[in-house]
Design a protein around this motif. Structure first.
Motif, PDB file in Angstrom:
ATOM      1  N   SER B 108       0.836  -1.188   0.000  1.00  0.00           N
ATOM      2  CA  SER B 108       0.000   0.000   0.000  1.00  0.00           C
ATOM      3  C   SER B 108       0.874   1.242   0.000  1.00  0.00           C
ATOM      4  O   SER B 108       2.091   1.152   0.110  1.00  0.00           O
ATOM      5  CB  SER B 108      -0.943  -0.026   1.197  1.00  0.00           C
ATOM      6  OG  SER B 108      -2.167   0.554   0.849  1.00  0.00           O
ATOM      7  N   GLY B 109       0.232   2.385  -0.106  1.00  0.00           N
ATOM      8  CA  GLY B 109       0.990   3.619  -0.236  1.00  0.00           C
ATOM      9  C   GLY B 109       1.301   4.255   1.106  1.00  0.00           C
ATOM     10  O   GLY B 109       0.860   3.792   2.160  1.00  0.00           O
ATOM     11  N   ASP B 110       2.058   5.337   1.063  1.00  0.00           N
ATOM     12  CA  ASP B 110       2.401   6.046   2.288  1.00  0.00           C
ATOM     13  C   ASP B 110       1.161   6.690   2.896  1.00  0.00           C
ATOM     14  O   ASP B 110       0.985   6.700   4.106  1.00  0.00           O
ATOM     15  CB  ASP B 110       3.476   7.096   2.007  1.00  0.00           C
ATOM     16  CG  ASP B 110       3.105   8.037   0.874  1.00  0.00           C
ATOM     17  OD1 ASP B 110       2.691   7.545  -0.182  1.00  0.00           O
ATOM     18  OD2 ASP B 110       3.227   9.265   1.046  1.00  0.00           O
ATOM     19  N   GLY B 111       0.288   7.230   2.075  1.00  0.00           N
ATOM     20  CA  GLY B 111      -0.920   7.874   2.588  1.00  0.00           C
ATOM     21  C   GLY B 111      -1.832   6.887   3.275  1.00  0.00           C
ATOM     22  O   GLY B 111      -2.495   7.197   4.261  1.00  0.00           O
ATOM     23  N   ASP B 112      -1.876   5.678   2.776  1.00  0.00           N
ATOM     24  CA  ASP B 112      -2.745   4.663   3.342  1.00  0.00           C
ATOM     25  C   ASP B 112      -2.139   4.078   4.618  1.00  0.00           C
ATOM     26  O   ASP B 112      -2.823   3.940   5.627  1.00  0.00           O
ATOM     27  CB  ASP B 112      -2.967   3.565   2.301  1.00  0.00           C
ATOM     28  CG  ASP B 112      -3.995   2.558   2.743  1.00  0.00           C
ATOM     29  OD1 ASP B 112      -5.175   2.930   2.770  1.00  0.00           O
ATOM     30  OD2 ASP B 112      -3.615   1.432   3.062  1.00  0.00           O
ATOM     31  N   LEU B 113      -0.845   3.756   4.574  1.00  0.00           N
ATOM     32  CA  LEU B 113      -0.246   3.006   5.682  1.00  0.00           C
ATOM     33  C   LEU B 113       0.174   3.874   6.855  1.00  0.00           C
ATOM     34  O   LEU B 113       0.039   3.461   7.998  1.00  0.00           O
ATOM     35  CB  LEU B 113       0.980   2.224   5.184  1.00  0.00           C
ATOM     36  CG  LEU B 113       0.686   0.969   4.381  1.00  0.00           C
ATOM     37  CD1 LEU B 113       1.964   0.371   3.872  1.00  0.00           C
ATOM     38  CD2 LEU B 113      -0.052  -0.044   5.218  1.00  0.00           C
ATOM     39  N   VAL B 114       0.717   5.056   6.598  1.00  0.00           N
ATOM     40  CA  VAL B 114       1.246   5.823   7.721  1.00  0.00           C
ATOM     41  C   VAL B 114       0.471   7.113   7.983  1.00  0.00           C
ATOM     42  O   VAL B 114       0.756   7.792   8.955  1.00  0.00           O
ATOM     43  CB  VAL B 114       2.748   6.146   7.566  1.00  0.00           C
ATOM     44  CG1 VAL B 114       3.556   4.874   7.570  1.00  0.00           C
ATOM     45  CG2 VAL B 114       3.015   6.942   6.327  1.00  0.00           C
ATOM     46  N   ALA B 115      -0.501   7.447   7.139  1.00  0.00           N
ATOM     47  CA  ALA B 115      -1.325   8.619   7.450  1.00  0.00           C
ATOM     48  C   ALA B 115      -2.594   8.150   8.144  1.00  0.00           C
ATOM     49  O   ALA B 115      -2.653   8.091   9.367  1.00  0.00           O
ATOM     50  CB  ALA B 115      -1.634   9.381   6.175  1.00  0.00           C
ATOM     51  N   ILE B 116      -3.581   7.711   7.371  1.00  0.00           N
ATOM     52  CA  ILE B 116      -4.824   7.260   8.014  1.00  0.00           C
ATOM     53  C   ILE B 116      -4.615   5.943   8.745  1.00  0.00           C
ATOM     54  O   ILE B 116      -5.213   5.697   9.781  1.00  0.00           O
ATOM     55  CB  ILE B 116      -5.974   7.196   6.979  1.00  0.00           C
ATOM     56  CG1 ILE B 116      -7.288   6.832   7.658  1.00  0.00           C
ATOM     57  CG2 ILE B 116      -5.680   6.250   5.855  1.00  0.00           C
ATOM     58  CD1 ILE B 116      -8.494   7.029   6.796  1.00  0.00           C
ATOM     59  N   GLY B 117      -3.679   5.122   8.251  1.00  0.00           N
ATOM     60  CA  GLY B 117      -3.462   3.830   8.904  1.00  0.00           C
ATOM     61  C   GLY B 117      -2.271   3.814   9.833  1.00  0.00           C
ATOM     62  O   GLY B 117      -1.790   2.743  10.208  1.00  0.00           O
ATOM     63  N   GLY B 118      -1.791   4.993  10.223  1.00  0.00           N
ATOM     64  CA  GLY B 118      -0.573   5.075  11.024  1.00  0.00           C
ATOM     65  C   GLY B 118      -0.660   4.318  12.332  1.00  0.00           C
ATOM     66  O   GLY B 118       0.297   3.661  12.753  1.00  0.00           O
ATOM     67  N   ASN B 119      -1.834   4.421  12.982  1.00  0.00           N
ATOM     68  CA  ASN B 119      -2.012   3.765  14.267  1.00  0.00           C
ATOM     69  C   ASN B 119      -1.914   2.248  14.135  1.00  0.00           C
ATOM     70  O   ASN B 119      -1.267   1.582  14.943  1.00  0.00           O
ATOM     71  CB  ASN B 119      -3.385   4.158  14.797  1.00  0.00           C
ATOM     72  CG  ASN B 119      -3.421   4.200  16.297  1.00  0.00           C
ATOM     73  OD1 ASN B 119      -2.433   3.886  16.946  1.00  0.00           O
ATOM     74  ND2 ASN B 119      -4.545   4.565  16.849  1.00  0.00           N
TER      75      ASN B 119
END
Lengths: 102, 303
Positions: B108-119
């Motif tokens: 997945s992308g950075d926006g998916d994994l560490v932004a919204i999915g960071g937790n």
């Protein structure tokens, strides 16, 4: 193939030879394969493909050493190489698969 | 019927089809990714690693979230899961817990994994879930039009940061390392051989592995910053990447159009979530505890 320094056993080592296969109409003309081919086998073709991009064409097919870098770099799965055993009989034509559709 | 990887390879020995076609859902090709985007190259590297590995295809599951990279799950001819935004890791965790035999890969992308999915990301790393994360970092939210995100380097322009981003970005290898990831690497879309080898290594090993792939986004990120096409960015990676294996992950910050530090930073052994749980509960509960081994081995199944 050009060497920075000629290896001592270069007369004993037989360079592998590859045959380039390109699905012209799947290509999006990114040029990754052309730029990073270590033997400068590929060039942009003059003509367009069905999508309107210039696909690669093997201008020096006899120089291909079957390294497979184009195959793993191609984002569109449009180019690959196979081992070409009979190097001596190569007539210089690259194999181009004209797959219809995609 | 079980197919091994080499059997699948033999089906395409006629020279008319790309060797990776058995691994792709050919009815969905061509993919939607732009010309000179690095995502196709990342997918190609991943599938090459799968082809070279000894793991049978039916034991690999690909999970992805939303975004350009999130489309990956729809293109691979493996068991795949296209999940809700940011929740790829929870779905992957569930898959792994329900069937511990699976090799679960999150692409997945950075926006998916560490932004919204960071937790979810930090907690999966903390627990040492036995999943492999391939995070394709293109420094912005590309699919929605190029908004800035938590990985956008300082001063880089995006659609929503027309004067340049002024936030401090995440250093993803450091984030993963400090949360307990047991394998951390960073490569670019140019370093396909290293990337393929790294993915192959991650597939074989147990524990939480994290591979960041720096990838060009020619349509929004590169255009807003006047960096040229993806081909120009690959040349930038070529000229400015330095491989420093085993370096302290705090030193591999990414600054806008400056030197990129890549390599394999962390590779260590640690007991996984499943092993810790089974071992601990066996001690705590005693004789009565029946460890969960997978759906096929449970009583009543597989008749």
């Amino acid at each position: 193939m050009k060497f920075w320094r000629k290896p001592l056993d270069s007369d004993q080592i037989e360079l592998p030879h590859g045959r380039v296969h390109i699905i012209i109409n799947r290509c999006k003309g990114c040029g990754f394969c052309i730029k990073y081919c270590p033997c400068q086998v590929l060039e942009f073709a003059e003509e367009f493909n069905r999508k309107g991009y210039h696909p690669p064409i093997a201008v020096k097919p006899e120089a291909c050493v079957n390294c497979g870098l184009c195959e793993v770099m191609c984002p569109e799965f449009a180019i690959w190489v196979t081992e070409d055993g009979n190097r001596g009989q190569s007539d210089g034509d690259e194999e181009v698969t004209n797959e219809s559709g995609r | 019927m079980k197919h091994t990887n080499s059997q699948a390879d033999r089906q395409i020995a006629d020279g008319k089809h790309h060797p990776l076609e058995p691994y792709l859902r050919m009815d969905r090709i061509p993919h939607i990714w732009c010309s000179t985007c690095g995502l196709g190259t990342c997918l190609n590297s991943f599938l090459t690693a799968v082809r070279n590995s000894a793991i049978p295809r039916e034991n690999i599951a690909v999970v992805s979230g939303i975004g350009c990279t999130g489309r990956t799950a729809g293109y691979v001819n493996l068991d795949s899961f296209h999940t809700t935004h940011g929740r790829a890791i929870p779905f992957a965790t569930g898959l792994k817990l329900a069937n511990p035999e699976l090799t679960v890969v999150v692409i997945s992308g950075d926006g998916d994994l560490v932004a919204i999915g960071g937790n979810h990301f930090i907690h999966a790393a903390r627990r040492n879930m036995d999943i492999n994360i391939i995070c394709v970092n293109n420094f912005n939210y590309a699919m929605t039009g190029g908004q800035f995100g938590p990985t956008t380097p300082e001063t880089a322009r995006t659609t929503t940061a027309p004067y340049g981003s002024f936030e401090h970005p995440f250093n993803l290898p450091f984030l993963a390392d400090s949360c307990g990831a047991t394998y951390v690497a960073r490569w670019t879309a140019l370093h396909v051989r290293h990337l393929t080898a790294s993915i192959g290594e991650a597939l074989e090993r147990r524990g939480f592995s994290f591979i960041e792939v720096i990838s060009p986004c020619p349509t929004v990120y590169a255009r807003r910053n006047r960096l040229g096409t993806g081909l120009d960015l690959l040349q930038f990676y070529h000229d400015n990447s330095v491989i420093k294996n085993g370096i302290d992950t705090r030193e591999c910050d990414i600054r806008f159009q400056e030197q990129l530090i890549i390599g394999k930073f962390v590779d260590e052994e640690k007991t996984t979530f499943h092993d810790t749980m089974t071992g601990y509960l066996k001690d705590a509960v005693g004789e009565k505890y029946v460890p969960y081994v997978g759906p096929m081995e449970m009583p009543g199944n597989g008749d």
